[in-house]
Design an enzyme around this catalytic site. Structure first.
Site, PDB file in Angstrom:
ATOM      1  CD  GLU A 148      -3.116  -0.956   2.123  1.00  0.00           C
ATOM      2  OE1 GLU A 148      -2.913  -0.325   3.160  1.00  0.00           O
ATOM      3  OE2 GLU A 148      -4.198  -1.468   1.841  1.00  0.00           O
ATOM      4  CD  GLU A 324      -4.179  -6.107   2.431  1.00  0.00           C
ATOM      5  OE1 GLU A 324      -4.884  -5.464   3.223  1.00  0.00           O
ATOM      6  OE2 GLU A 324      -2.967  -5.929   2.308  1.00  0.00           O
TER       7      GLU A 324
END
Ligand code: GLA
Length: 683
Positions: A148, A324
């Site tokens: 991320e 995710e």
């Protein structure tokens, strides 16, 4: 491999957090659930390199061998999102600095500046060592770089890199001064060294500087990614490389631009809504991911001779994966919300319906400690004897049964424009309303079309929009001359365009276009707006024909367009609120306020039907989402029942979850899903 229809199922596995006895149980449970891909090593830097240049790979060797022995593949991460304590102590100048000049310290994750040479060197080193050791490991299916990307820094390294980036972008100080309108508030720069990152300042910061800083930071993070990617690729060019995107519009990452640099777009999706809004957010997230991936594939193709894709895309070139998501508890306003039974599967399948190559979760097993000890997991603290794990096993079976849909293209007749830079520019506090948000406006238009049952693709301004019946541009605040010509060309060629308020108002440097709003699109829309009338929180303005407008209103003058709806109250009573303009061979609509959800749904349905678009499954009842995918072998209709009662939906073919023949209609259980391989491909 990636060219076979096979849906990925699994999540982040952190064996380094557990004694080795637990690994064997983990793998047994993974096999029971048909898990076939796990992300390994995301935050393992301090375990892999306990001291500078001293590596401990024994445990990771055993983990990867165990996976390979059990037929489970690995998305092997580079651990660079969380440097070890020794790194921060040795390189305090590589710790991140906030816009207020506060240096942050080790103790959480992401404690680095992506522009700091020491950090970049250390990150490349560990990525290179991992590449050398594991690039040909039989378990390896995907490289997962970092985690991320998105944190920002304002240190001196960042400022130096920013100046270099600005020099390349603007060429001269004159050009920069003009782009940033530095004559305002005495900000004229006479030397590059005078320019810093947009640090905390007394009052409103310069909008051009803020916008360029976000662009620059996106490029800086991208360079950090590509540096690692190139090392991994050099070690074994056949293995695809990606990084997981965090979906939030404050993230200084232009996901669409990045898509050209990843082999597979990977998103992390955690809807913020817990009620029906979560379904809409899921649909939008998936459509964004698919749109970014298609944009990236096209950019790659345009940049050079087509290389063999490491992950082949669908017919539109799009390849993406839900990397995710939360199996159960999701964070919401100050608490965690437990997902109802069945929601994990339904939401995951909503992503798969929209093209995800599988369904992955954060995380496999819930940890006993650490900051995220209560984040949900496929194996929760209660262990495998739990509802969540039973649903995990069930979902693994479902994904196997619908694997034939993998790789088929998602049907969409409407395109929605999305633009990272417009989102960033609209975050400036000096705008006429603090309630303006590009992503929120894209979401509102997408929601309206979703509720009306139309399949939507997300496109970037400038992308090919051939073949779409309707193009919707919500709050596309920034529009260069090229983007204006793109929209005009689409309409002149016969396309139907719908533009909403605040679009085209500014150029690519966030400078307002003069002569009347919405500057870039005035001619094609046949309107000229002299004044904005932003509405106060909670205020609504009635619209003729029913419904209300919110957030925003405008005094729209007609310069060729006809009024389709008028304001029905307030100072704008009788003035046009929604207009339509026949232009060239096409039609251009302008919507000058944010209609309430139901009015917006009706309005977009009217525009889409008039443009010749058709809903995916007109007979699907409200609350049942329908998505069609098409491949060489036929078509599949995904039906996602978001209501609490069963519904019958007309279809013919075979329902893949049950294997039952469907003659005229399929029953979709309450909160459940049906996937029908259609008898005759619907047209
Ligand atoms: C993100 C991160 C994970 C974890 C989850 C928890 O998606 O990538 O490491 O922090 O959020 O929500």
């Amino acid at each position: 491999m990636w060219d076979e229809p096979r849906l990925r199922f699994g999540g982040d596995w952190n064996p380094e957090q557990w004694p080795e006895q637990v690994w064997a149980e983990d793998v047994t449970l993974m096999r029971r659930a048909r898990v076939n891909l796990v992300t390994v090593g995301v935050f393992a830097w301090s375990r892999l390199e306990p001291a500078p240049g001293r590596y401990d790979f024994g445990w990771l060797d055993r983990v990867l061998d165990l996976l390979a022995d059990n037929g489970i593949r690995a998305a092997l991460a580079t651990p660079t999102a969380s440097p070890p304590p020794w790194f921060s102590l040795a390189h305090p100048e590589a710790l991140p600095v906030t816009d207020a000049g506060v240096r942050l310290h080790h103790g959480s994750r992401d404690t680095y500046c992506a522009a700091a040479p020491a950090y970049r060197a250390a990150a490349s080193r560990i990525a290179g060592v991992l590449a050398d050791r594991y690039a040909h490991h039989p378990a390896l299916e995907l490289w997962h770089v970092h985690n991320e990307y998105g944190t920002v820094c304002h240190c001196e390294h960042a400022a130096t890199a920013f100046r270099a980036w600005l020099t390349a972008r603007h060429g001269s100080l004159d050009a920069l001064n003009a782009a940033w309108t530095t004559s305002f508030w005495s900000q004229h720069y006479s030397d590059w060294e005078q320019i810093s990152t947009p640090r905390a300042t007394q009052y409103l910061a310069n909008p051009g500087q803020l916008l360029d800083f976000r662009r620059f930071w996106s490029d800086t993070l991208l360079a950090a990614y590509t540096e690692q990617r190139d090392l991994l690729r050099a070690a074994n060019p056949a293995v695809p490389v990606t990084t997981n995107y965090v979906l939030a519009d404050w993230v200084p990452v232009d996901h669409a631009r990045w898509a050209a640099e990843v082999d597979l777009v990977a998103i992390d999706h955690y809807p913020s809504a817990v009620d029906g809004g979560a379904e809409e957010q899921t649909a939008l997230a998936a459509d964004l991911a698919r749109g970014w991936a298609r944009h990236g594939a096209r950019a790659r193709a345009a940049a050079g001779p087509p290389a063999t894709a490491r992950v082949p895309g669908d017919a539109a070139g799009s390849a993406w994966l839900l990397m995710e998501s939360a199996p159960n508890l999701i964070y919401t306003a100050g608490r965690m919300h437990a997902k109802e039974p069945g929601r994990m599967a339904r939401h995951s399948l909503a992503h798969v319906a929209r093209g995800s190559r599988g369904a992955m979760y954060f995380q496999w097993r819930a940890p006993v400690g650490g900051a995220e000890r209560f984040h949900s997991a496929l194996v929760p603290h209660a262990g495998p004897d739990s509802r969540v794990f039973r649903e995990t096993v069930e979902l693994g079976g479902i994904l196997d049964r619908i694997a034939e849909t993998d790789g088929a293209a998602v049907e969409a007749s409407v395109a929605i424009g999305w633009d990272a830079a417009s989102g960033w520019a609209l975050r400036h506090p000096g705008l006429p309303s603090q309630r303006i948000d590009h992503h929120g406006e894209v979401a509102a238009a997408h929601r309206a079309l979703w509720r009306a049952g139309f399949g939507c693709d997300v496109v970037l301004p400038g992308d090919s929009v051939d073949g779409y019946a309707l193009l919707v541009l919500p709050a596309l605040y920034l529009a260069s001359d090229a983007v204006a010509a793109w929209a005009r060309g689409y309409v002149e060629g016969g396309g139907h365009l719908l533009v909403t308020w605040l679009s085209g108002v500014a150029d690519e440097h966030a400078r307002v276009r003069t002569g009347g709003y919405p500057g870039a699109f005035r001619d094609v829309l046949g309107v000229r707006v002299e004044e904005f009338h932003p509405l106060a929180d909670g205020d609504e303005v009635p619209l003729g024909g029913g419904g209300t407008g919110r957030i925003w209103a405008e005094d729209v003058g007609l310069t060729g367009a006809e009024a389709v709806r008028a304001y029905a109250g307030g100072v704008l009573a009788g003035r046009p609120a929604v207009t339509r303009h026949r232009h060239g061979a096409g039609t251009a609509w302008y919507v000058s306020t944010r209609p309430d959800d139901e009015t917006y749904r009706r309005l977009l349905m009217e525009a889409a039907l008039a443009a010749g678009a058709a809903p995916t499954c007109p007979a699907a009842p409200a609350g049942v989402e329908a998505v069609r995918r098409r491949g060489a072998a036929g078509s599949w209709l995904f039906l996602l029942n978001h209501t609490d009662r069963a519904h019958r939906v007309p279809a013919t073919g075979v329902e893949l979850l049950t294997g039952a023949a469907v003659d005229t209609a399929v029953e979709v259980p309450a909160g459940g899903v049906a996937v029908v391989r259609e008898a005759a491909p619907a047209r």
